[in-house]
Motif scaffolding. Structure first.
Motif, PDB file in Angstrom:
ATOM      1  N   LEU A   1       0.807  -1.218   0.000  1.00 29.92           N
ATOM      2  CA  LEU A   1       0.000   0.000   0.000  1.00 29.92           C
ATOM      3  C   LEU A   1       0.844   1.273   0.000  1.00 29.92           C
ATOM      4  N   GLN A   2       1.881   1.321   0.815  1.00 28.03           N
ATOM      5  CA  GLN A   2       2.714   2.531   0.866  1.00 28.03           C
ATOM      6  C   GLN A   2       3.394   2.784  -0.480  1.00 28.03           C
ATOM      7  N   ASP A   3       3.923   1.728  -1.088  1.00 23.82           N
ATOM      8  CA  ASP A   3       4.542   1.887  -2.405  1.00 23.82           C
ATOM      9  C   ASP A   3       3.508   2.258  -3.458  1.00 23.82           C
TER      10      ASP A   3
ATOM     11  N   ARG B   1       3.509   5.596  -5.667  1.00 26.01           N
ATOM     12  CA  ARG B   1       3.655   5.227  -7.085  1.00 26.01           C
ATOM     13  C   ARG B   1       5.052   4.652  -7.378  1.00 26.01           C
ATOM     14  N   GLU B   2       5.459   3.730  -6.508  1.00 25.07           N
ATOM     15  CA  GLU B   2       6.764   3.098  -6.642  1.00 25.07           C
ATOM     16  C   GLU B   2       6.658   1.620  -7.023  1.00 25.07           C
ATOM     17  N   LEU B   3       5.513   1.197  -7.518  1.00 26.86           N
ATOM     18  CA  LEU B   3       5.318  -0.189  -7.948  1.00 26.86           C
ATOM     19  C   LEU B   3       5.462  -0.284  -9.460  1.00 26.86           C
ATOM     20  N   CYS B   4       5.833  -1.467  -9.919  1.00 30.44           N
ATOM     21  CA  CYS B   4       5.814  -1.689 -11.367  1.00 30.44           C
ATOM     22  C   CYS B   4       4.346  -1.687 -11.809  1.00 30.44           C
ATOM     23  N   ALA B   5       4.124  -1.585 -13.099  1.00 31.68           N
ATOM     24  CA  ALA B   5       2.763  -1.464 -13.626  1.00 31.68           C
ATOM     25  C   ALA B   5       1.882  -2.646 -13.214  1.00 31.68           C
ATOM     26  N   GLU B   6       2.432  -3.845 -13.232  1.00 28.73           N
ATOM     27  CA  GLU B   6       1.643  -5.032 -12.888  1.00 28.73           C
ATOM     28  C   GLU B   6       1.223  -5.024 -11.413  1.00 28.73           C
ATOM     29  N   GLU B   7       2.160  -4.696 -10.511  1.00 27.97           N
ATOM     30  CA  GLU B   7       1.834  -4.639  -9.089  1.00 27.97           C
ATOM     31  C   GLU B   7       0.844  -3.509  -8.806  1.00 27.97           C
ATOM     32  N   TYR B   8       1.058  -2.376  -9.457  1.00 25.50           N
ATOM     33  CA  TYR B   8       0.166  -1.234  -9.278  1.00 25.50           C
ATOM     34  C   TYR B   8      -1.263  -1.628  -9.651  1.00 25.50           C
ATOM     35  N   GLU B   9      -1.409  -2.299 -10.776  1.00 24.92           N
ATOM     36  CA  GLU B   9      -2.726  -2.719 -11.248  1.00 24.92           C
ATOM     37  C   GLU B   9      -3.345  -3.739 -10.296  1.00 24.92           C
ATOM     38  N   ALA B  10      -2.533  -4.648  -9.773  1.00 25.08           N
ATOM     39  CA  ALA B  10      -3.050  -5.658  -8.849  1.00 25.08           C
ATOM     40  C   ALA B  10      -3.565  -5.009  -7.565  1.00 25.08           C
ATOM     41  N   VAL B  11      -2.827  -4.033  -7.026  1.00 25.48           N
ATOM     42  CA  VAL B  11      -3.285  -3.336  -5.820  1.00 25.48           C
ATOM     43  C   VAL B  11      -4.547  -2.537  -6.135  1.00 25.48           C
ATOM     44  N   ARG B  12      -4.555  -1.829  -7.253  1.00 27.10           N
ATOM     45  CA  ARG B  12      -5.725  -1.040  -7.645  1.00 27.10           C
ATOM     46  C   ARG B  12      -6.964  -1.920  -7.750  1.00 27.10           C
ATOM     47  N   ALA B  13      -6.811  -3.072  -8.384  1.00 27.64           N
ATOM     48  CA  ALA B  13      -7.939  -3.996  -8.538  1.00 27.64           C
ATOM     49  C   ALA B  13      -8.411  -4.493  -7.174  1.00 27.64           C
ATOM     50  N   HIS B  14      -7.475  -4.774  -6.278  1.00 27.47           N
ATOM     51  CA  HIS B  14      -7.854  -5.225  -4.938  1.00 27.47           C
ATOM     52  C   HIS B  14      -8.634  -4.131  -4.207  1.00 27.47           C
ATOM     53  N   LEU B  15      -8.155  -2.904  -4.292  1.00 31.01           N
ATOM     54  CA  LEU B  15      -8.826  -1.801  -3.608  1.00 31.01           C
ATOM     55  C   LEU B  15     -10.243  -1.591  -4.134  1.00 31.01           C
ATOM     56  N   GLU B  16     -10.449  -1.857  -5.402  1.00 35.62           N
ATOM     57  CA  GLU B  16     -11.790  -1.703  -5.989  1.00 35.62           C
ATOM     58  C   GLU B  16     -12.780  -2.726  -5.442  1.00 35.62           C
ATOM     59  N   ARG B  17     -12.294  -3.891  -5.063  1.00 31.98           N
ATOM     60  CA  ARG B  17     -13.223  -4.933  -4.613  1.00 31.98           C
ATOM     61  C   ARG B  17     -13.181  -5.183  -3.099  1.00 31.98           C
ATOM     62  N   CYS B  18     -12.339  -4.437  -2.372  1.00 31.98           N
ATOM     63  CA  CYS B  18     -12.199  -4.677  -0.929  1.00 31.98           C
ATOM     64  C   CYS B  18     -12.386  -3.363  -0.151  1.00 31.98           C
TER      65      CYS B  18
END
Length: 79
Positions: A14-16, A20-37
């Motif tokens: 979450l902090q990364d 905005r210090e995640l690679c595109a794939e990790e960023y998208e995975a966290v974003r998707a998780h936040l949308e459903r949780c």
């Protein structure tokens, strides 16, 4: 499509994510998780608001001239 993250994984990144210090794939995975949780999204909103408040307060602070001079000297030595 990135593999879904669980709450523990999302929280660890979450902090990364906020910085905005995640690679595109990790960023998208966290974003998707936040949308459903909702609980993780609430944590994200809370942490983001704390960081914004800190940045605002720090921007208002006056740094003593002698401290600024010492910081500049240290940075010059490191550079």
């Amino acid at each position: 499509m990135p593999e879904p993250m669980d709450c523990r994984e999302a929280f660890e990144k979450l902090q990364d994510y906020i910085d905005r210090e995640l690679c595109a794939e990790e960023y998208e995975a966290v974003r998707a998780h936040l949308e459903r949780c909702p609980p993780c999204k609430d944590e994200f909103v809370f942490e983001g608001s704390v960081l914004r408040c800190l940045k605002e307060k720090l921007a208002e602070m006056q740094v003593p001239e002698d401290l600024m001079a010492r910081l500049c000297q240290c940075l010059e030595k490191e550079g």
